[in-house]
Design a protein around this motif. Sequence first.
Motif, mmCIF file in Angstrom:
data_model
loop_
_atom_site.group_PDB
_atom_site.id
_atom_site.type_symbol
_atom_site.label_atom_id
_atom_site.label_comp_id
_atom_site.label_asym_id
_atom_site.label_seq_id
_atom_site.Cartn_x
_atom_site.Cartn_y
_atom_site.Cartn_z
ATOM 1 N N UNK A 103 0.834 -1.212 0.000
ATOM 2 C CA UNK A 103 0.000 0.000 0.000
ATOM 3 C C UNK A 103 0.866 1.258 0.000
ATOM 4 N N UNK A 104 1.932 1.245 0.786
ATOM 5 C CA UNK A 104 2.834 2.405 0.839
ATOM 6 C C UNK A 104 3.508 2.599 -0.504
ATOM 7 N N UNK A 105 3.922 1.521 -1.130
ATOM 8 C CA UNK A 105 4.567 1.615 -2.443
ATOM 9 C C UNK A 105 3.587 2.141 -3.491
ATOM 10 N N UNK A 106 2.338 1.695 -3.447
ATOM 11 C CA UNK A 106 1.328 2.198 -4.380
ATOM 12 C C UNK A 106 1.084 3.688 -4.163
ATOM 13 N N UNK A 107 0.991 4.098 -2.912
ATOM 14 C CA UNK A 107 0.790 5.529 -2.619
ATOM 15 C C UNK A 107 1.970 6.345 -3.121
ATOM 16 N N UNK A 108 3.177 5.842 -2.907
ATOM 17 C CA UNK A 108 4.373 6.559 -3.364
ATOM 18 C C UNK A 108 4.354 6.704 -4.887
ATOM 19 N N UNK A 109 3.985 5.654 -5.594
ATOM 20 C CA UNK A 109 3.945 5.716 -7.058
ATOM 21 C C UNK A 109 2.890 6.710 -7.541
ATOM 22 N N UNK A 110 1.716 6.708 -6.904
ATOM 23 C CA UNK A 110 0.648 7.632 -7.330
ATOM 24 C C UNK A 110 1.026 9.078 -7.030
ATOM 25 N N UNK A 111 1.622 9.324 -5.882
ATOM 26 C CA UNK A 111 2.000 10.692 -5.523
ATOM 27 C C UNK A 111 3.110 11.187 -6.444
ATOM 28 N N UNK A 112 4.061 10.319 -6.768
ATOM 29 C CA UNK A 112 5.127 10.702 -7.696
ATOM 30 C C UNK A 112 4.546 11.078 -9.048
ATOM 31 N N UNK A 113 3.585 10.295 -9.522
ATOM 32 C CA UNK A 113 2.939 10.592 -10.806
ATOM 33 C C UNK A 113 2.238 11.953 -10.754
ATOM 34 N N UNK A 114 1.521 12.214 -9.653
ATOM 35 C CA UNK A 114 0.786 13.475 -9.554
ATOM 36 C C UNK A 114 1.721 14.672 -9.400
ATOM 37 N N UNK A 115 2.843 14.490 -8.702
ATOM 38 C CA UNK A 115 3.810 15.583 -8.575
ATOM 39 C C UNK A 115 4.400 15.918 -9.938
ATOM 40 N N UNK A 116 4.693 14.893 -10.735
ATOM 41 C CA UNK A 116 5.218 15.146 -12.084
ATOM 42 C C UNK A 116 4.201 15.912 -12.922
ATOM 43 N N UNK A 117 2.928 15.536 -12.827
ATOM 44 C CA UNK A 117 1.890 16.271 -13.572
ATOM 45 C C UNK A 117 1.791 17.710 -13.084
ATOM 46 N N UNK A 118 1.874 17.888 -11.784
ATOM 47 C CA UNK A 118 1.806 19.239 -11.229
ATOM 48 C C UNK A 118 2.978 20.094 -11.682
#
Length: 156
Positions: free
Chosen positions: A40-55
């Motif tokens: 779950x932590x790894x999935x959250x990290x991947x999603x947040x990284x993706x959203x930071x790149x979009x931002x």
Amino acid sequence: MPNTITSIPLTDPHALPPNPSIGELVKDASSQVSSLVRAEVELARAEITRDVKRGLTGSVFFIAALVVLFYSTFFFFFFVATLLDEWLTRWASYLIVFGIMLVATALLALLGYLKVRRIRGPRETIESVKETREVFTSHDHQAVAAPGPRTEPSGR
């Protein structure tokens, strides 16, 4: 001597024995919960990284829009000066340049907005955590509500 397997095992070496003890079950459950939390932590990290790149991509478009707007004010001032100095000789060209700069600014701002608008947060992680919580809570309620079949002593 290196740790090698000399034969192919016929059974799963990680499988629990046929009648595992409570301690083995608790150990197995805790390791599975630990693996689930890590996933779950790894999935959250991947999603947040993706959203930071979009931002960051969206913010680059906003910065580009501000730079174009800054340079367009330069041309706007030239437009005003030329309009006051010479009536309708060069001012039309300056006005056209200013209009083009405004269109470019609007286009870059729109692209930045569209990139930033797609940021949604870690939806998959939130959904997965909710599902995990439901599984654990429904399992606890089912175990309390239906403890299992009762056997009545035979003799009556």
